[in-house]
Write a protein that holds these residues in place. Structure first.
Motif, PDB file in Angstrom:
ATOM      1  N   ALA A 151      -5.605  -0.788  -4.864  1.00  0.00           N
ATOM      2  CA  ALA A 151      -5.804  -2.365  -5.274  1.00  0.00           C
ATOM      3  C   ALA A 151      -6.127  -2.387  -6.727  1.00  0.00           C
ATOM      4  O   ALA A 151      -5.691  -3.362  -7.379  1.00  0.00           O
ATOM      5  CB  ALA A 151      -7.093  -2.785  -4.353  1.00  0.00           C
ATOM      6  N   SER A 152      -6.629  -1.550  -7.320  1.00  0.00           N
ATOM      7  CA  SER A 152      -7.120  -1.457  -8.834  1.00  0.00           C
ATOM      8  C   SER A 152      -5.899  -1.474  -9.575  1.00  0.00           C
ATOM      9  O   SER A 152      -5.619  -2.414 -10.638  1.00  0.00           O
ATOM     10  CB  SER A 152      -8.092  -0.653  -9.209  1.00  0.00           C
ATOM     11  OG  SER A 152      -8.146  -0.757 -10.476  1.00  0.00           O
ATOM     12  N   MET A 212      -6.260  -2.431   2.982  1.00  0.00           N
ATOM     13  CA  MET A 212      -6.945  -1.616   3.907  1.00  0.00           C
ATOM     14  C   MET A 212      -6.395  -1.857   5.388  1.00  0.00           C
ATOM     15  O   MET A 212      -6.199  -0.856   6.213  1.00  0.00           O
ATOM     16  CB  MET A 212      -8.410  -1.962   3.952  1.00  0.00           C
ATOM     17  CG  MET A 212      -9.318  -1.326   4.878  1.00  0.00           C
ATOM     18  SD  MET A 212      -9.438   0.669   4.733  1.00  0.00           S
ATOM     19  CE  MET A 212     -10.590   0.300   3.140  1.00  0.00           C
ATOM     20  N   TYR A 241       0.891  -1.141   0.120  1.00  0.00           N
ATOM     21  CA  TYR A 241       0.106  -0.065  -0.020  1.00  0.00           C
ATOM     22  C   TYR A 241       0.693   1.018  -0.064  1.00  0.00           C
ATOM     23  O   TYR A 241       0.600   1.958  -0.869  1.00  0.00           O
ATOM     24  CB  TYR A 241      -0.868   0.075   1.319  1.00  0.00           C
ATOM     25  CG  TYR A 241      -1.812   1.206   1.179  1.00  0.00           C
ATOM     26  CD1 TYR A 241      -2.817   1.346   0.224  1.00  0.00           C
ATOM     27  CD2 TYR A 241      -1.689   2.197   2.235  1.00  0.00           C
ATOM     28  CE1 TYR A 241      -3.648   2.579   0.220  1.00  0.00           C
ATOM     29  CE2 TYR A 241      -2.461   3.271   2.268  1.00  0.00           C
ATOM     30  CZ  TYR A 241      -3.364   3.453   1.151  1.00  0.00           C
ATOM     31  OH  TYR A 241      -4.201   4.783   1.031  1.00  0.00           O
ATOM     32  N   LYS A 267      -8.971   1.668  -2.526  1.00  0.00           N
ATOM     33  CA  LYS A 267      -9.575   1.090  -3.977  1.00  0.00           C
ATOM     34  C   LYS A 267      -8.712   1.398  -5.223  1.00  0.00           C
ATOM     35  O   LYS A 267      -8.475   0.448  -6.004  1.00  0.00           O
ATOM     36  CB  LYS A 267     -10.942   1.841  -3.938  1.00  0.00           C
ATOM     37  CG  LYS A 267     -11.832   1.153  -5.149  1.00  0.00           C
ATOM     38  CD  LYS A 267     -13.064   1.957  -4.979  1.00  0.00           C
ATOM     39  CE  LYS A 267     -13.938   1.634  -4.130  1.00  0.00           C
ATOM     40  NZ  LYS A 267     -14.569   0.259  -3.950  1.00  0.00           N
ATOM     41  N   GLU A 308      -8.769  -5.679  -1.887  1.00  0.00           N
ATOM     42  CA  GLU A 308      -8.523  -4.439  -1.122  1.00  0.00           C
ATOM     43  C   GLU A 308      -8.248  -4.690   0.262  1.00  0.00           C
ATOM     44  O   GLU A 308      -7.418  -3.893   0.999  1.00  0.00           O
ATOM     45  CB  GLU A 308      -9.793  -3.767  -1.215  1.00  0.00           C
ATOM     46  CG  GLU A 308     -10.090  -3.071  -2.633  1.00  0.00           C
ATOM     47  CD  GLU A 308     -11.633  -2.269  -2.708  1.00  0.00           C
ATOM     48  OE1 GLU A 308     -12.263  -1.887  -1.525  1.00  0.00           O
ATOM     49  OE2 GLU A 308     -11.924  -2.127  -3.578  1.00  0.00           O
ATOM     50  N   SER A 363       0.692   3.421  -3.168  1.00  0.00           N
ATOM     51  CA  SER A 363      -0.355   4.426  -3.409  1.00  0.00           C
ATOM     52  C   SER A 363       0.124   5.733  -3.905  1.00  0.00           C
ATOM     53  O   SER A 363      -1.017   6.143  -4.587  1.00  0.00           O
ATOM     54  CB  SER A 363      -1.069   4.701  -1.879  1.00  0.00           C
ATOM     55  OG  SER A 363       0.191   4.883  -0.715  1.00  0.00           O
ATOM     56  N   GLU A 392     -10.444   5.505   2.006  1.00  0.00           N
ATOM     57  CA  GLU A 392     -11.015   4.277   1.619  1.00  0.00           C
ATOM     58  C   GLU A 392     -10.924   4.463  -0.073  1.00  0.00           C
ATOM     59  O   GLU A 392     -10.601   3.233  -0.673  1.00  0.00           O
ATOM     60  CB  GLU A 392     -12.594   4.264   1.827  1.00  0.00           C
ATOM     61  CG  GLU A 392     -12.706   3.947   3.427  1.00  0.00           C
ATOM     62  CD  GLU A 392     -14.067   3.673   3.697  1.00  0.00           C
ATOM     63  OE1 GLU A 392     -15.107   3.736   2.991  1.00  0.00           O
ATOM     64  OE2 GLU A 392     -14.553   3.477   4.733  1.00  0.00           O
ATOM     65  N   GLN A 393     -10.955   5.430  -0.598  1.00  0.00           N
ATOM     66  CA  GLN A 393     -10.968   5.565  -2.269  1.00  0.00           C
ATOM     67  C   GLN A 393      -9.497   5.385  -2.536  1.00  0.00           C
ATOM     68  O   GLN A 393      -9.101   4.794  -3.567  1.00  0.00           O
ATOM     69  CB  GLN A 393     -11.391   6.970  -2.566  1.00  0.00           C
ATOM     70  CG  GLN A 393     -11.440   7.145  -4.202  1.00  0.00           C
ATOM     71  CD  GLN A 393     -11.802   8.672  -4.583  1.00  0.00           C
ATOM     72  OE1 GLN A 393     -12.049   9.385  -3.652  1.00  0.00           O
ATOM     73  NE2 GLN A 393     -11.797   8.757  -5.857  1.00  0.00           N
TER      74      GLN A 393
END
Length: 308
Positions: free
Chosen positions: A240-241, A251, A26, A237, A247, A30, A233-234
Motif C-alpha cells: 500500500a505504501s 487486504m 496486490y 502495508k 490498505e 507485492s 499484514e506487513q
C-alpha cells in the motif's frame, strides 16, 4: 606503492540492471514492493527499474519492443507465452481474485444474455467470463461484450452503462462500494482444482538466454513470495505504501489466493504439476479460439532454472 595497489581488494561487482513491469494491485505489485522495501534487489546483485502497467498483454508488447526485460502477468495473459511471445520464469500465486459481476437484480450468468458486459480482452477476467458462460451453456455470442480497460469498467459499471463485467479485485471492491447489491456471479474458485489460475513472472526472449540474471531475479522472487506468505499484514502495508493507496482493498485482495512457498513451488515444478497448470490453461485458450496450437509448457516455462 605499486605492491600495495596490487594487493588491494577487487572492486565489488556491478549489479545487473533490469527493467521489470508490475500491475498496480496486490498480487501484481507485492513482490516488487517487498523486494524494494527489504533490499532484495541489492542483496541478489540487481538494480531494478520498475515500471507500472495496467495489464499483462501490454507488458508483453513492451518485452517484445525491447523496453522491458521482466514482467508480471495474470493467468488470463498466459496465452502470450503459450504462443511463443515470452518465457515464464516463476509462479507468483494461485489467485481467486477474478469475478464475473452483474448489476443488482441479475442473479445468474444466464441473466447476462443479450446484456452489455465489460471485459479487458486477454486478461484473467476475460478467461473467467468465458469459463462461466461455458458452464452455463453459453458463449461470448450470447452477450454483448464490450472491450474496456479495468478503470473504464469501474466508471461504466457505476454509471449503469454496462450490465456485467469480467474483472478482478480490488476493482470489484471499488465497484461494490458504489453499487449496493452488486452481484458476484462467478469466481476462479468455482473451477478449482481442475483449473488453477497461476499468476506468473515472465522474461523477454532477448533476456531468456541469460540464465545468470534469471537466477538472480528468481532468488528475489522466491525470497519476496516467502516473506509475503509469512508476513501477510506487513506485506499489505508495504505494498500500500509503495502504491500510495489505502490498505483496505489490498487486504481484501491479499486473502483471495493460495500462496505456496517457494520450496513447494520448486517441488511442484519438479513433479510436473506446474507444467500441468500451464498446459491446462493453454488448452483453454485453444477452446476459446485465442490461439490455435499452444506450445507445451516445457517449451515456455523455464522450470529447470526455478527448481534449482
Amino acid at each position: 606503492m605499486a605492491a600495495a595497489a596490487m594487493s588491494a581488494p577487487a572492486a565489488a561487482q556491478e549489479p545487473d540492471h533490469i527493467r521489470m513491469g508490475y500491475i498496480a494491485d496486490y498480487f501484481g505489485t507485492s513482490v516488487a514492493a517487498i523486494a524494494s522495501d527489504q533490499g532484495l534487489w541489492e542483496k541478489h546483485g540487481l538494480e531494478a527499474e520498475l515500471k507500472v502497467f495496467t495489464n499483462g498483454p501490454i507488458q508483453v508488447q513492451a518485452l517484445n519492443a525491447g523496453s522491458l526485460d521482466f514482467a508480471y502477468i495474470g493467468p488470463g495473459a498466459l496465452w502470450l507465452p503459450a504462443s511463443g511471445q515470452a518465457k515464464v520464469i516463476a509462479v507468483n500465486a494461485l489467485g481467486y481474485t477474478d469475478r464475473v459481476i452483474a448489476q443488482p437484480g441479475i442473479e445468474g450468468i444466464e441473466g447476462l444474455k443479450g446484456k452489455k458486459v465489460g471485459v479487458p480482452e486477454g486478461t484473467s477476467g476475460d478467461m473467467l467470463l468465458r469459463l462461466a458462460l461455458e458452464k452455463a451453456g453459453m458463449t461470448m455470442d450470447d452477450i454483448e461484450a464490450v472491450k474496456m480497460d479495468p478503470s473504464t469498467i469501474v466508471t461504466a459499471f457505476a454509471s449503469g452503462q454496462i450490465d456485467g463485467a469480467g474483472i478482478w479485485y480490488p476493482f470489484v471492491d471499488v465497484i461494490g462500494q458504489r453499487i449496493e447489491g452488486l452481484q458476484e456471479l462467478s469466481s476462479n474458485e468455482d473451477f478449482f482444482p481442475d483449473i488453477a489460475f497461476p499468476s506468473s513472472f515472465i522474461v523477454s526472449d532477448d533476456m531468456a538466454g541469460n540464465a545468470d540474471v534469471i537466477r538472480k531475479v528468481n532468488a528475489v522472487i522466491k525470497e519476496a513470495t516467502d516473506f509475503r506468505r509469512d508476513n501477510p499484514e506487513q506485506s499489505v502495508k508495504i505494498t500500500a505504501s509503495f502504491l500510495g493507496v489505502p490498505e483496505g482493498p489490498l487486504m481484501t485482495e491479499s486473502k483471495l489466493a493460495k500462496l505456496p512457498s517457494s520450496a513447494e513451488l520448486e517441488e511442484l515444478t519438479r513433479d510436473g504439476k506446474v507444467d500441468n497448470w500451464f498446459d491446462t490453461l493453454a488448452g483453454l485458450y485453444t477452446t476459446f479460439g485465442k490461439i490455435e496450437k499452444p506450445l507445451p509448457a516445457s517449451e515456455f516455462y523455464l522450470g529447470n532454472l526455478y527448481a534449482e
